[in-house]
Write an enzyme that holds these catalytic residues in place. Structure first.
Site, PDB file in Angstrom:
ATOM      1  N   ARG A 169       9.742  27.378  -2.443  1.00 11.22           N
ATOM      2  CA  ARG A 169       8.353  26.743  -2.299  1.00 11.22           C
ATOM      3  C   ARG A 169       7.495  26.997  -3.528  1.00 11.22           C
ATOM      4  O   ARG A 169       7.506  28.085  -4.102  1.00 11.22           O
ATOM      5  CB  ARG A 169       7.496  27.508  -1.069  1.00 11.22           C
ATOM      6  CG  ARG A 169       6.119  27.063  -0.879  1.00 11.22           C
ATOM      7  CD  ARG A 169       5.408  27.974   0.101  1.00 11.22           C
ATOM      8  NE  ARG A 169       3.986  27.401   0.334  1.00 11.22           N
ATOM      9  CZ  ARG A 169       2.844  28.050  -0.394  1.00 11.22           C
ATOM     10  NH1 ARG A 169       3.139  28.955  -1.295  1.00 11.22           N
ATOM     11  NH2 ARG A 169       1.805  27.641  -0.020  1.00 11.22           N
TER      12      ARG A 169
ATOM     13  N   GLU B  65     -16.506   5.090   6.788  1.00  7.51           N
ATOM     14  CA  GLU B  65     -15.318   4.451   7.561  1.00  7.51           C
ATOM     15  C   GLU B  65     -15.133   5.399   8.898  1.00  7.51           C
ATOM     16  O   GLU B  65     -15.792   6.394   8.858  1.00  7.51           O
ATOM     17  CB  GLU B  65     -14.037   4.229   6.602  1.00  7.51           C
ATOM     18  CG  GLU B  65     -13.406   5.555   6.272  1.00  7.51           C
ATOM     19  CD  GLU B  65     -11.862   5.272   5.615  1.00  7.51           C
ATOM     20  OE1 GLU B  65     -11.503   4.456   5.843  1.00  7.51           O
ATOM     21  OE2 GLU B  65     -11.733   6.239   4.918  1.00  7.51           O
TER      22      GLU B  65
ATOM     23  N   LYS C  39      -3.170   6.972   1.266  1.00 14.78           N
ATOM     24  CA  LYS C  39      -2.694   7.194   2.625  1.00 14.78           C
ATOM     25  C   LYS C  39      -1.727   8.519   2.870  1.00 14.78           C
ATOM     26  O   LYS C  39      -0.791   8.503   3.256  1.00 14.78           O
ATOM     27  CB  LYS C  39      -1.938   5.977   3.479  1.00 14.78           C
ATOM     28  CG  LYS C  39      -2.375   5.883   4.890  1.00 14.78           C
ATOM     29  CD  LYS C  39      -2.238   4.395   5.211  1.00 14.78           C
ATOM     30  CE  LYS C  39      -2.112   4.280   6.758  1.00 14.78           C
ATOM     31  NZ  LYS C  39      -3.226   4.894   7.676  1.00 14.78           N
TER      32      LYS C  39
ATOM     33  N   HIS D   2       3.827  25.078  -5.707  1.00 16.29           N
ATOM     34  CA  HIS D   2       2.989  23.849  -5.536  1.00 16.29           C
ATOM     35  C   HIS D   2       3.302  22.872  -6.500  1.00 16.29           C
ATOM     36  O   HIS D   2       3.284  21.538  -6.052  1.00 16.29           O
ATOM     37  CB  HIS D   2       1.669  24.588  -5.951  1.00 16.29           C
ATOM     38  CG  HIS D   2       0.891  25.442  -4.845  1.00 16.29           C
ATOM     39  ND1 HIS D   2       1.321  26.714  -4.449  1.00 16.29           N
ATOM     40  CD2 HIS D   2      -0.074  25.127  -4.076  1.00 16.29           C
ATOM     41  CE1 HIS D   2       0.667  27.084  -3.370  1.00 16.29           C
ATOM     42  NE2 HIS D   2      -0.351  26.387  -3.309  1.00 16.29           N
TER      43      HIS D   2
ATOM     44  N   ARG E 251       0.818  -1.034  -0.090  1.00 19.16           N
ATOM     45  CA  ARG E 251       0.120  -0.141  -0.001  1.00 19.16           C
ATOM     46  C   ARG E 251       0.870   1.323   0.004  1.00 19.16           C
ATOM     47  O   ARG E 251       0.504   2.204  -0.654  1.00 19.16           O
ATOM     48  CB  ARG E 251      -0.981  -0.174   1.029  1.00 19.16           C
ATOM     49  CG  ARG E 251      -1.848   1.061   1.296  1.00 19.16           C
ATOM     50  CD  ARG E 251      -2.811   1.004   2.258  1.00 19.16           C
ATOM     51  NE  ARG E 251      -2.412   1.145   3.465  1.00 19.16           N
ATOM     52  CZ  ARG E 251      -3.089   0.735   4.792  1.00 19.16           C
ATOM     53  NH1 ARG E 251      -4.463   0.459   4.531  1.00 19.16           N
ATOM     54  NH2 ARG E 251      -2.536   1.122   6.042  1.00 19.16           N
TER      55      ARG E 251
HETATM   56  N1  PDD Z   1      -4.975   4.435  10.109  1.00 18.09           N
HETATM   57  N2  PDD Z   1      -9.315   4.150   7.167  1.00 18.09           N
HETATM   58  C1  PDD Z   1      -8.451   5.084   7.823  1.00 18.09           C
HETATM   59  C2  PDD Z   1      -8.796   6.596   7.255  1.00 18.09           C
HETATM   60  C3  PDD Z   1      -7.176   5.097   8.504  1.00 18.09           C
HETATM   61  O1  PDD Z   1      -6.398   6.080   8.789  1.00 18.09           O
HETATM   62  C4  PDD Z   1      -6.817   3.887   8.842  1.00 18.09           C
HETATM   63  C5  PDD Z   1      -5.679   3.339   9.615  1.00 18.09           C
HETATM   64  C6  PDD Z   1      -7.879   2.593   8.356  1.00 18.09           C
HETATM   65  C7  PDD Z   1      -7.418   1.175   8.811  1.00 18.09           C
HETATM   66  O2  PDD Z   1      -6.312   0.658   7.990  1.00 18.09           O
HETATM   67  P1  PDD Z   1      -5.471  -0.413   8.542  1.00 18.09           P
HETATM   68  O3  PDD Z   1      -6.333  -1.613   8.798  1.00 18.09           O
HETATM   69  O4  PDD Z   1      -4.405  -0.774   7.193  1.00 18.09           O
HETATM   70  O5  PDD Z   1      -4.529   0.067   9.806  1.00 18.09           O
HETATM   71  C8  PDD Z   1      -8.833   3.011   7.870  1.00 18.09           C
HETATM   72  C9  PDD Z   1      -3.745   4.271  11.024  1.00 18.09           C
HETATM   73  C10 PDD Z   1      -3.652   3.043  12.026  1.00 18.09           C
HETATM   74  C11 PDD Z   1      -3.371   5.555  11.307  1.00 18.09           C
HETATM   75  O6  PDD Z   1      -3.545   6.668  10.709  1.00 18.09           O
HETATM   76  O7  PDD Z   1      -2.748   5.695  12.589  1.00 18.09           O
END
Ligand code: PDD
Length: 286
Positions: A100, A180, A148, A102, A51
């Site tokens: 800086r 979520e 992420k 963008h 990921r």
């Molecule tokens: N966060 N959704 C979001 C928005 C998240 O930030 C996370 C995890 C999850 C769960 O993903 P996973 O099972 O891969 O941990 C779902 C981590 C733990 C954090 O930001 O600290």
């Protein structure tokens, strides 16, 4: 003291400093991962590194290390951390160009790389016995939640609202759909089916979520549907739980001021949690 891995070197945490021109600092231009280890064994590291590579690819940062090199770094962090249950944090930003702007620096500069370790805080005894409370809040995030990104302001504000309300997690609701949590994925049992949001741009594809989906499908004790959960149907759920690498399957027994089902820990949750805890102890589940 546990050292951190910073731009290719192992150093004391207080020695790891970024420039004020780092694009992570200026723009939130970077991505991260959180990888757990239980009893000193990494859990899901391969999926987390896949990921991470995907997040980097999506924002066009060249992955500074191979999967094997990342693994070597995080294994060393797990060994060094004084705790048996460890949360590894990785962050990669687009680095520190002189000015800086963008647009991405052209030519690119070296990314800034951090990997560090923290003990995992176990969920409280009270939550273990009674389950946790969640609140629902509007989802203020962007439309690439599958990346992420370190841009976490909406997630932070949502989690803070939960904490201020005495709850453990916030459920994010966009256009009438409960998607979520602020840092977790959402599962609900409605009409005898287990529902969770489908993968796509509006959720993070959680490693825990994906593992649980596979586990439930393999065991076949309840039909599992990856489909949107309408906000109002959430209150018809007989069980709700939220998954993440550091909290496993967090049982939710109250949402806002409503009890979920009987308001007690659910039997499906208990069964899945037990199976999940067993998975965690199996060697080779990296
Ligand atoms: N966060 N959704 C979001 C928005 C998240 O930030 C996370 C995890 C999850 C769960 O993903 P996973 O099972 O891969 O941990 C779902 C981590 C733990 C954090 O930001 O600290």
């Amino acid at each position: 003291m546990t050292q951190v891995f910073f731009n290719g070197n192992w150093i004391a945490p207080e020695m790891a400093q970024v420039s004020v021109f780092d694009r992570g600092f200026l723009f939130g231009d970077g991505v991260y991962e959180v990888i757990p280890a239980f009893n000193k064994q990494l859990f899901g590291a391969k999926a987390h590194l896949t990921r991470l590579a995907r997040s980097l690819r999506e924002i066009e940062i060249v992955d500074p290390m191979s999967a094997a090199q990342w693994l070597e770094v995080i294994e060393r962090l797990v060994v060094q951390c004084p705790s048996d249950d460890v949360s590894i944090y990785i962050q990669v930003t687009r680095g520190t160009p002189p000015k800086r702007d963008h647009a991405y620096p052209n030519p690119p500069v070296a990314p800034t790389v951090l990997a560090s370790a923290n003990p995992i805080t176990p969920v409280s005894e009270e939550i273990r016995r009674q389950g946790a409370r969640a609140i629902t809040v509007p989802d203020l995030r962007w439309s690439r939640c599958d990346i992420k990104s370190v841009n976490l302001l909406p997630n932070i504000m949502a989690r803070q609202q939960a904490v201020a309300a005495g709850a453990s997690e916030a459920i994010l609701v966009r256009e009438g759909i409960a998607l979520e949590g602020a840092a977790s994925n959402l599962f609900a049992v409605i009409d005898g089916e287990l529902l969770t949001a489908p993968l796509g741009p509006h959720i993070l594809g959680g490693v825990t979520r994906n593992r649980l989906v596979d586990m439930v499908r393999a065991q076949g004790q309840i039909p599992l549907l990856e489909c949107p959960i309408p906000f109002d149907r959430l209150f018809d759920a007989t069980e709700v739980f939220m998954t993440s690498s550091t909290r496993d399957l967090l049982p939710i027994t109250r949402i806002n001021d409503h009890a979920v089902g009987t308001g007690k820990l659910g039997s499906l949750w208990a069964q899945l949690n037990q199976a999940f805890q067993q998975l965690k102890t199996q060697r080779g589940s990296v």
